[in-house]
Design a protein around this motif. Structure first.
Motif, PDB file in Angstrom:
ATOM      1  N   PRO A  87      -2.918   5.350  -4.465  1.00  9.25           N
ATOM      2  CA  PRO A  87      -1.747   4.204  -3.817  1.00  9.25           C
ATOM      3  C   PRO A  87      -1.505   3.174  -4.555  1.00  9.25           C
ATOM      4  O   PRO A  87      -2.018   3.144  -5.952  1.00  9.25           O
ATOM      5  CB  PRO A  87      -2.278   4.159  -2.496  1.00  9.25           C
ATOM      6  CG  PRO A  87      -3.860   3.918  -2.825  1.00  9.25           C
ATOM      7  CD  PRO A  87      -4.313   5.068  -3.895  1.00  9.25           C
ATOM      8  N   GLY A  88      -0.828   2.514  -4.240  1.00 16.81           N
ATOM      9  CA  GLY A  88      -0.308   1.077  -4.962  1.00 16.81           C
ATOM     10  C   GLY A  88       0.778   1.010  -5.467  1.00 16.81           C
ATOM     11  O   GLY A  88       1.585   1.989  -6.008  1.00 16.81           O
ATOM     12  N   PRO A  89       1.101  -0.164  -6.056  1.00 17.47           N
ATOM     13  CA  PRO A  89       2.591  -0.510  -6.641  1.00 17.47           C
ATOM     14  C   PRO A  89       2.581  -0.331  -7.918  1.00 17.47           C
ATOM     15  O   PRO A  89       3.280  -1.230  -8.667  1.00 17.47           O
ATOM     16  CB  PRO A  89       2.729  -1.957  -6.185  1.00 17.47           C
ATOM     17  CG  PRO A  89       1.620  -2.465  -6.123  1.00 17.47           C
ATOM     18  CD  PRO A  89       0.484  -1.626  -5.786  1.00 17.47           C
ATOM     19  N   LEU A  90       1.701   0.523  -8.661  1.00 18.05           N
ATOM     20  CA  LEU A  90       1.659   0.522 -10.136  1.00 18.05           C
ATOM     21  C   LEU A  90       3.033   0.587 -10.915  1.00 18.05           C
ATOM     22  O   LEU A  90       3.402  -0.071 -11.604  1.00 18.05           O
ATOM     23  CB  LEU A  90       0.712   1.484 -10.551  1.00 18.05           C
ATOM     24  CG  LEU A  90       0.485   1.612 -12.283  1.00 18.05           C
ATOM     25  CD1 LEU A  90      -0.354   0.678 -12.798  1.00 18.05           C
ATOM     26  CD2 LEU A  90      -0.023   3.000 -12.587  1.00 18.05           C
ATOM     27  N   PRO A  91       3.530   1.847 -10.475  1.00 14.64           N
ATOM     28  CA  PRO A  91       4.898   1.868 -11.189  1.00 14.64           C
ATOM     29  C   PRO A  91       6.153   0.864 -10.608  1.00 14.64           C
ATOM     30  O   PRO A  91       6.702   0.231 -11.432  1.00 14.64           O
ATOM     31  CB  PRO A  91       5.463   3.337 -10.595  1.00 14.64           C
ATOM     32  CG  PRO A  91       4.318   4.063 -10.004  1.00 14.64           C
ATOM     33  CD  PRO A  91       3.589   2.748  -9.594  1.00 14.64           C
ATOM     34  N   ALA A  92       6.228   0.515  -9.306  1.00 14.41           N
ATOM     35  CA  ALA A  92       7.040  -0.389  -8.766  1.00 14.41           C
ATOM     36  C   ALA A  92       6.887  -1.766  -9.383  1.00 14.41           C
ATOM     37  O   ALA A  92       7.907  -2.377 -10.053  1.00 14.41           O
ATOM     38  CB  ALA A  92       6.781  -0.385  -7.147  1.00 14.41           C
ATOM     39  N   THR A  93       5.673  -2.396  -9.353  1.00 15.87           N
ATOM     40  CA  THR A  93       5.740  -3.636  -9.909  1.00 15.87           C
ATOM     41  C   THR A  93       5.780  -3.700 -11.564  1.00 15.87           C
ATOM     42  O   THR A  93       6.376  -4.860 -12.238  1.00 15.87           O
ATOM     43  CB  THR A  93       4.382  -4.231  -9.694  1.00 15.87           C
ATOM     44  OG1 THR A  93       4.083  -4.540  -8.434  1.00 15.87           O
ATOM     45  CG2 THR A  93       3.940  -5.584 -10.392  1.00 15.87           C
TER      46      THR A  93
END
Length: 375
Positions: A87-93
């Motif tokens: 999970p997590g906002p790795l691509p988004a951020t």
């Protein structure tokens, strides 16, 4: 993605792998899916301590990478995230950070960059719009000049992790042309509506902007001059997406091959049947080509090569198409158990299918290649 990594990159790879195995195993992913949570903020803060949100950021703003080539280092991380369907906002951020760092003109957003790089805040790119084909350079959302600022009006959808984001990087059409704005999600007039996502932890939302007033300092770059930044964001997004997909397919292929050796039929392992050997050979060939096209795109974007846009679209076109083919074959190899909820295979197929659809489908990118080569 590279066949040969430096000592520092090997250390980065092993560190991220150990972190994800400990902090975000598939059992944890399933728990978060049941709780309908995209990610835990404390967990993302610990991931940011490893540099997961700092590799595209200059050192003077709190960033840096182990090799000095931030995108290539980030690709290593993205591939590991894919292997665990993390999970997590790795691509988004990181997509947002790519745009903020690229936009050197206009208002200063260094405070926001530093907070994002440290994992203290989360941002996502609001670029898709409902009922419209993929065309990031021609948004329908408008930004009207009003006094010393702008008024945003319109709707964005398929916004990744918008429910948990602090900031939205919004592409809009201003009087001067394509412009991007950095908008807090708690701004008056901004409404976030969760929508269904095939990926259990990569949650999506629709974001409505009802006459949202933003100051001139919210502009990212120059008014009407967002084209180059949007192109850079798209290239970074697709490279990270393809790397993550390669990691997911790689892991699914590994445990499918192991299953074929462990599962016996008529007194012999499945892997011993020649028809299945040919099928595995095809899958392995496609998988290696996925890695190769993604690696070429990553190096081109890192080096800002003239053919970066073309290679990025080649990677998305190929990886987007072949990844789901390989995973569907993995399902077939497993037989009935491959379509059960308890088996992990569907988690990988979900991630690859969502990645296939976002930031341009393979069909969209084939059309983009045709435009680039002037067919």
């Amino acid at each position: 993605m590279d066949l040969v990594l430096s000592a520092d990159q090997k250390l980065l790879h092993s560190t991220v792998k150990s972190f994800l195995e400990k902090e975000a195993p598939l059992t944890k992913v399933r728990e978060m899916a049941d709780a309908q949570v995209g990610f835990e903020r404390d967990w993302w803060g610990r991931a940011a301590e490893l540099g997961c949100a700092a590799m595209l950021v200059p050192e003077e703003l709190g960033g840096g990478s182990v090799s000095g080539k931030g995108l290539l280092d980030l690709v290593i991380v993205a591939e590991e995230f894919g292997r665990g369907v993390a999970p997590g906002p790795l691509p988004a951020t990181n997509i947002v950070l790519a745009g903020l760092v690229e936009s050197v003109e206009g208002p200063d957003h260094s405070v926001a960059v530093q907070a994002l790089a440290a994992g203290e805040s989360v941002a996502t790119w609001a670029v898709y719009e409902p009922g419209r084909q993929w065309h990031p350079l021609a948004p329908a959302l408008t930004a009207e000049a009003s006094g010393d600022g702008f008024v945003l009006d319109g709707v964005k959808d398929r916004v990744e992790l918008a429910e948990q984001a602090d900031l939205l990087l919004v592409t809009a059409m201003a009087p001067g042309g394509l412009t991007q704005f950095l908008v807090p999600t708690d701004s008056p007039g901004v409404t976030v509506v969760p929508t269904r996502s095939l990926d259990l932890v990569r949650r999506l939302a629709e974001v409505r902007f009802s006459r949202v007033e933003v100051p001139a300092t919210a502009v990212v770059g120059a008014v009407g001059g967002a084209g180059p930044a949007v192109e850079r964001q798209l290239q970074v997004a697709v490279v990270l997406q393809c790397a993550e997909t390669c990691g997911a397919v790689d892991r699914a292929f590994e445990f499918t091959v192991q299953w074929a050796f462990d599962r016996f039929s008529f007194g012999r392992p499945l892997a011993s049947y020649q028809a299945l050997k040919h099928r595995f050979a095809d899958m392995k060939t496609w998988l290696e080509a996925c890695h190769a096209t993604t690696s070429a795109a990553a190096h081109a974007v890192q080096d800002r090569a003239d053919d970066a846009a073309e290679l990025v679209s080649v990677a998305k076109s190929y990886v987007g198409s072949r990844s789901t083919d390989i995973l569907q074959d993995c399902v077939q190899m497993h037989g009935g158990i491959g379509v059960t909820w308890e088996h992990d295979l569907h988690l990988y197929l979900r991630r690859a299918t969502v990645n296939r659809a976002l930031y341009g489908t393979p069909e969209d990118h084939r059309l983009r290649i045709a435009d680039i080569v002037a067919l």
